[in-house]
Design a protein around this motif. Structure first.
Motif, PDB file in Angstrom:
ATOM      1  N   ALA A  52      27.045  36.838  33.816  1.00  0.00           N
ATOM      2  CA  ALA A  52      27.992  37.272  33.629  1.00  0.00           C
ATOM      3  C   ALA A  52      28.646  38.385  34.048  1.00  0.00           C
ATOM      4  O   ALA A  52      29.831  38.508  34.473  1.00  0.00           O
ATOM      5  N   TRP A  53      27.519  39.439  34.543  1.00  0.00           N
ATOM      6  CA  TRP A  53      27.937  40.582  34.564  1.00  0.00           C
ATOM      7  C   TRP A  53      28.241  41.079  35.895  1.00  0.00           C
ATOM      8  O   TRP A  53      29.459  41.530  36.306  1.00  0.00           O
ATOM      9  N   ALA A  54      28.190  39.752  36.670  1.00  0.00           N
ATOM     10  CA  ALA A  54      28.534  39.810  37.838  1.00  0.00           C
ATOM     11  C   ALA A  54      30.176  39.396  37.993  1.00  0.00           C
ATOM     12  O   ALA A  54      30.924  39.535  38.801  1.00  0.00           O
ATOM     13  N   THR A  55      30.337  38.232  37.331  1.00  0.00           N
ATOM     14  CA  THR A  55      31.552  38.055  37.166  1.00  0.00           C
ATOM     15  C   THR A  55      32.522  38.546  36.557  1.00  0.00           C
ATOM     16  O   THR A  55      33.762  38.820  36.664  1.00  0.00           O
ATOM     17  N   MET A  56      32.112  39.881  35.971  1.00  0.00           N
ATOM     18  CA  MET A  56      32.837  40.957  34.813  1.00  0.00           C
ATOM     19  C   MET A  56      33.719  41.601  36.395  1.00  0.00           C
ATOM     20  O   MET A  56      34.252  42.494  36.107  1.00  0.00           O
ATOM     21  N   ARG A  57      31.904  42.304  36.880  1.00  0.00           N
ATOM     22  CA  ARG A  57      32.104  43.842  37.131  1.00  0.00           C
ATOM     23  C   ARG A  57      31.786  43.405  39.054  1.00  0.00           C
ATOM     24  O   ARG A  57      31.722  44.417  39.654  1.00  0.00           O
ATOM     25  N   GLY A  58      31.506  42.479  39.722  1.00  0.00           N
ATOM     26  CA  GLY A  58      30.668  42.530  40.347  1.00  0.00           C
ATOM     27  C   GLY A  58      30.911  41.352  41.540  1.00  0.00           C
ATOM     28  O   GLY A  58      32.482  41.538  41.185  1.00  0.00           O
ATOM     29  N   VAL A  59      30.625  41.220  42.160  1.00  0.00           N
ATOM     30  CA  VAL A  59      31.320  40.542  43.277  1.00  0.00           C
ATOM     31  C   VAL A  59      31.620  39.519  43.281  1.00  0.00           C
ATOM     32  O   VAL A  59      32.718  38.269  43.507  1.00  0.00           O
ATOM     33  N   LEU A  60      31.719  38.518  41.607  1.00  0.00           N
ATOM     34  CA  LEU A  60      31.920  37.424  41.418  1.00  0.00           C
ATOM     35  C   LEU A  60      33.363  37.339  40.863  1.00  0.00           C
ATOM     36  O   LEU A  60      34.357  36.581  41.063  1.00  0.00           O
ATOM     37  N   ALA A  61      33.476  38.728  40.375  1.00  0.00           N
ATOM     38  CA  ALA A  61      34.828  39.540  39.927  1.00  0.00           C
ATOM     39  C   ALA A  61      35.957  39.247  40.557  1.00  0.00           C
ATOM     40  O   ALA A  61      37.561  38.958  40.460  1.00  0.00           O
ATOM     41  N   VAL A  62      35.782  39.775  41.811  1.00  0.00           N
ATOM     42  CA  VAL A  62      36.739  40.056  43.220  1.00  0.00           C
ATOM     43  C   VAL A  62      36.864  38.811  42.899  1.00  0.00           C
ATOM     44  O   VAL A  62      38.762  38.636  43.207  1.00  0.00           O
ATOM     45  N   ALA A  63      35.856  37.814  43.462  1.00  0.00           N
ATOM     46  CA  ALA A  63      36.194  35.913  43.497  1.00  0.00           C
ATOM     47  C   ALA A  63      37.287  35.900  42.194  1.00  0.00           C
ATOM     48  O   ALA A  63      38.321  35.153  42.866  1.00  0.00           O
ATOM     49  N   ARG A  64      36.601  36.040  41.294  1.00  0.00           N
ATOM     50  CA  ARG A  64      37.535  35.103  40.139  1.00  0.00           C
ATOM     51  C   ARG A  64      39.246  35.930  39.773  1.00  0.00           C
ATOM     52  O   ARG A  64      40.005  35.083  40.076  1.00  0.00           O
ATOM     53  N   GLN A  65      39.137  37.571  40.110  1.00  0.00           N
ATOM     54  CA  GLN A  65      40.875  38.304  40.247  1.00  0.00           C
ATOM     55  C   GLN A  65      41.430  37.628  40.932  1.00  0.00           C
ATOM     56  O   GLN A  65      42.577  37.739  40.842  1.00  0.00           O
ATOM     57  N   ALA A  66      40.969  37.566  42.585  1.00  0.00           N
ATOM     58  CA  ALA A  66      41.860  36.830  43.617  1.00  0.00           C
ATOM     59  C   ALA A  66      42.173  35.646  43.782  1.00  0.00           C
ATOM     60  O   ALA A  66      43.268  34.714  44.416  1.00  0.00           O
ATOM     61  N   SER A  67      41.719  34.605  42.996  1.00  0.00           N
ATOM     62  CA  SER A  67      41.839  33.032  43.130  1.00  0.00           C
ATOM     63  C   SER A  67      42.232  32.477  41.945  1.00  0.00           C
ATOM     64  O   SER A  67      43.450  32.683  41.266  1.00  0.00           O
ATOM     65  N   VAL A  68      42.083  32.549  40.596  1.00  0.00           N
ATOM     66  CA  VAL A  68      41.653  31.710  39.493  1.00  0.00           C
ATOM     67  C   VAL A  68      42.401  32.610  38.299  1.00  0.00           C
ATOM     68  O   VAL A  68      44.011  31.749  37.949  1.00  0.00           O
ATOM     69  N   ASP A  69      42.493  33.384  38.407  1.00  0.00           N
ATOM     70  CA  ASP A  69      42.603  33.957  37.023  1.00  0.00           C
ATOM     71  C   ASP A  69      44.226  34.697  37.731  1.00  0.00           C
ATOM     72  O   ASP A  69      45.358  35.366  36.839  1.00  0.00           O
ATOM     73  N   ARG A  70      44.855  34.069  39.426  1.00  0.00           N
ATOM     74  CA  ARG A  70      46.076  34.744  39.739  1.00  0.00           C
ATOM     75  C   ARG A  70      47.511  33.598  38.824  1.00  0.00           C
ATOM     76  O   ARG A  70      48.740  34.090  38.627  1.00  0.00           O
ATOM     77  N   VAL A  71      46.319  31.886  38.585  1.00  0.00           N
ATOM     78  CA  VAL A  71      47.375  31.186  38.418  1.00  0.00           C
ATOM     79  C   VAL A  71      47.463  31.522  36.561  1.00  0.00           C
ATOM     80  O   VAL A  71      46.435  31.431  35.708  1.00  0.00           O
ATOM     81  N   GLN A  72      48.661  31.515  36.050  1.00  0.00           N
ATOM     82  CA  GLN A  72      49.446  31.706  34.526  1.00  0.00           C
ATOM     83  C   GLN A  72      50.253  31.617  34.104  1.00  0.00           C
ATOM     84  O   GLN A  72      50.819  31.720  35.465  1.00  0.00           O
ATOM     85  N   ALA A 122      31.614  31.604  30.750  1.00  0.00           N
ATOM     86  CA  ALA A 122      32.071  32.154  29.519  1.00  0.00           C
ATOM     87  C   ALA A 122      32.431  33.566  29.973  1.00  0.00           C
ATOM     88  O   ALA A 122      33.428  33.741  29.259  1.00  0.00           O
ATOM     89  N   VAL A 123      32.614  34.535  31.361  1.00  0.00           N
ATOM     90  CA  VAL A 123      33.744  35.017  31.625  1.00  0.00           C
ATOM     91  C   VAL A 123      34.713  34.784  31.918  1.00  0.00           C
ATOM     92  O   VAL A 123      35.802  34.983  31.445  1.00  0.00           O
ATOM     93  N   THR A 124      34.687  33.449  32.628  1.00  0.00           N
ATOM     94  CA  THR A 124      36.229  33.616  33.667  1.00  0.00           C
ATOM     95  C   THR A 124      36.440  32.323  32.071  1.00  0.00           C
ATOM     96  O   THR A 124      37.943  32.697  32.426  1.00  0.00           O
ATOM     97  N   ALA A 125      36.619  31.526  30.950  1.00  0.00           N
ATOM     98  CA  ALA A 125      36.939  31.031  30.004  1.00  0.00           C
ATOM     99  C   ALA A 125      36.657  32.048  29.171  1.00  0.00           C
ATOM    100  O   ALA A 125      37.686  31.976  27.692  1.00  0.00           O
ATOM    101  N   LEU A 126      36.835  33.525  29.014  1.00  0.00           N
ATOM    102  CA  LEU A 126      36.867  34.426  28.221  1.00  0.00           C
ATOM    103  C   LEU A 126      36.384  34.501  27.041  1.00  0.00           C
ATOM    104  O   LEU A 126      36.947  34.312  25.678  1.00  0.00           O
ATOM    105  N   GLY A 127      34.498  33.549  26.686  1.00  0.00           N
ATOM    106  CA  GLY A 127      33.442  33.163  25.827  1.00  0.00           C
ATOM    107  C   GLY A 127      33.224  32.080  25.401  1.00  0.00           C
ATOM    108  O   GLY A 127      33.463  31.433  26.320  1.00  0.00           O
ATOM    109  N   CYS A 128      32.575  31.363  25.010  1.00  0.00           N
ATOM    110  CA  CYS A 128      30.996  30.436  24.759  1.00  0.00           C
ATOM    111  C   CYS A 128      31.907  29.882  23.750  1.00  0.00           C
ATOM    112  O   CYS A 128      33.087  29.536  23.396  1.00  0.00           O
ATOM    113  N   THR A 129      31.409  28.336  23.284  1.00  0.00           N
ATOM    114  CA  THR A 129      31.534  27.170  21.973  1.00  0.00           C
ATOM    115  C   THR A 129      31.581  28.267  20.762  1.00  0.00           C
ATOM    116  O   THR A 129      32.210  27.485  19.719  1.00  0.00           O
ATOM    117  N   VAL A 130      30.894  29.277  20.864  1.00  0.00           N
ATOM    118  CA  VAL A 130      31.469  30.537  19.211  1.00  0.00           C
ATOM    119  C   VAL A 130      32.584  31.031  20.073  1.00  0.00           C
ATOM    120  O   VAL A 130      33.126  31.507  19.134  1.00  0.00           O
TER     121      VAL A 130
END
Length: 368
Positions: free
Chosen positions: A134-154, A322-330
């Motif tokens: 989750a930390w890598a997806t929020m602030r690490g290398v996976l965050a860069v990939a997330r923001q450059a791909s799926v997060d652009r579709v809105q 969870a980071v990509t979806a902004l949360g878990c099942t709770v």
């Protein structure tokens, strides 16, 4: 409120969040609350008791949160769930990954913390791996990939992505719409829960009413008691002791990541301990208290290499999802849905879809 009062109020908020988390953990352990268990019971055995508990918690949280909105005490727009940009692809994909991951890791974020409180060392590994992913997806290398791909579709929703705000475009204000819409949705869910005898069992009622009420209590703590109309240092509105700088309630994967980061960088004054971390630790403590009191505490490890590999993969998928979806099942399935967020419904659908597909795949693998 003066600058000198801030440390006391912040400590008060953190201890209160810990206490609410402890109540959540104790109640979840006592009632066997588990979102994965709810889905698997339904798919494998046709049982709906835990599913009805989960839905009742949604209904109570929905009614409570929207009552707070109708009273003018909080706004959905002050949470992360009702932003103007609806990142529907991130929510759906992240939810799908989380759903797959929680099956492989034997439970969602909340259940993992509850099991950790009972001595399950597999859960400790899941917490660490999910937190790092989750930390890598929020602030690490996976965050860069997330923001450059799926997060652009809105999809742009200038008013906000919660149902009362969307309906307010037809007339009225979100606060005026929230009370009626929240009550209607909550009553519909509660009616489904209570329609069968399974939904009227003591544990189902205790878990649903109690856990939903705790979500509302943390909303109030963060959004009302912890809200400053004018921060003494910035002279701007502020929500104290939250990692998002917005009001928050229960969610578990991101706080795991932030807790790991805080433990590593605690000497850095820019890293602060937040309500989400306190609530997560409270869940472990509350579960441990019940486990010790009922003499059900026992150490438990992995069953072998295959079991270890499944849990490691599942934990990583949970963290990323969870980071990509902004949360878990709770975080999305109860807290987010309580705001009547369209995005939370999309994320939850992805989680249910991912869990269902993975459970059915496991059944085929076992030849069932």
């Amino acid at each position: 409120m003066t600058e000198a009062d801030l440390p006391f109020l912040t400590r008060q908020l953190l201890w209160a969040a810990f206490a609410l988390g402890a109540a959540f953990g104790a109640l979840a352990r006592r009632t066997h609350f588990c979102t994965l268990g709810a889905v698997s019971d339904w798919l494998l055995f046709g049982g709906t008791a835990r599913l009805r508990m989960w839905v009742l918690a949604m209904a109570v949280a929905m009614l409570g949160f929207n009552t707070l909105v109708a009273l003018g005490w909080v706004r959905a727009a002050d949470s992360i769930y009702a932003g103007a940009a609806l990142r529907w692809l991130s929510l759906a994909l992240g939810g799908l990954l989380f759903g797959v991951g929680m099956v492989l890791a034997s439970g969602c974020g909340a259940r993992t913390l509850v099991r950790l409180g009972g001595g399950n060392l597999r859960s400790l590994v899941v917490v660490l791996v999910a937190g790092l992913a989750a930390w890598a997806t929020m602030r690490g290398v996976l965050a860069v990939a997330r923001q450059a791909s799926v997060d652009r579709v809105q999809l742009a929703l200038p008013g906000g992505a919660d149902l009362p705000t969307l309906l307010a475009s037809l007339g009225g204000t979100p606060a005026q719409r929230a009370g009626g819409v929240g009550a209607l949705c909550a009553l519909a869910l509660a009616a489904w829960v209570l329609a069968r005898r399974e939904g009227r069992q003591a544990d189902v009622l205790a878990g649903g009413l109690g856990l939903g009420g705790l979500v509302v209590a943390l909303w109030w703590l963060s959004g009302v008691h912890g809200h400053l109309a004018e921060h003494p240092l910035t002279l701007e509105p502020a929500f104290l002791a939250t990692s998002s700088q917005r009001m928050e309630s229960f969610s578990f994967i991101a706080p795991m990541a932030l807790l790991i980061e805080w433990l590593i960088y605690a000497s850095d004054a820019s890293r602060v301990f937040t309500q989400g971390m306190a609530a997560a630790l409270g869940v472990v403590a509350g579960s441990a208290a019940v486990a010790l009191a009922t003499r059900s505490f026992h150490w438990e490890g992995f069953g072998g290499v295959g079991d270890t590999a499944r849990h490691l993969l599942g934990a990583a998928l949970m963290g990323v999802g969870a980071v990509t979806a902004l949360g878990c099942t709770v975080g999305q399935g109860i807290t987010g849905l309580s705001t009547l967020s369209v995005g939370s419904a999309i994320a939850l659908a992805g989680m249910l879809g991912g869990a269902t597909l993975t459970l059915r795949w496991q059944l085929r693998q076992e030849g069932v």
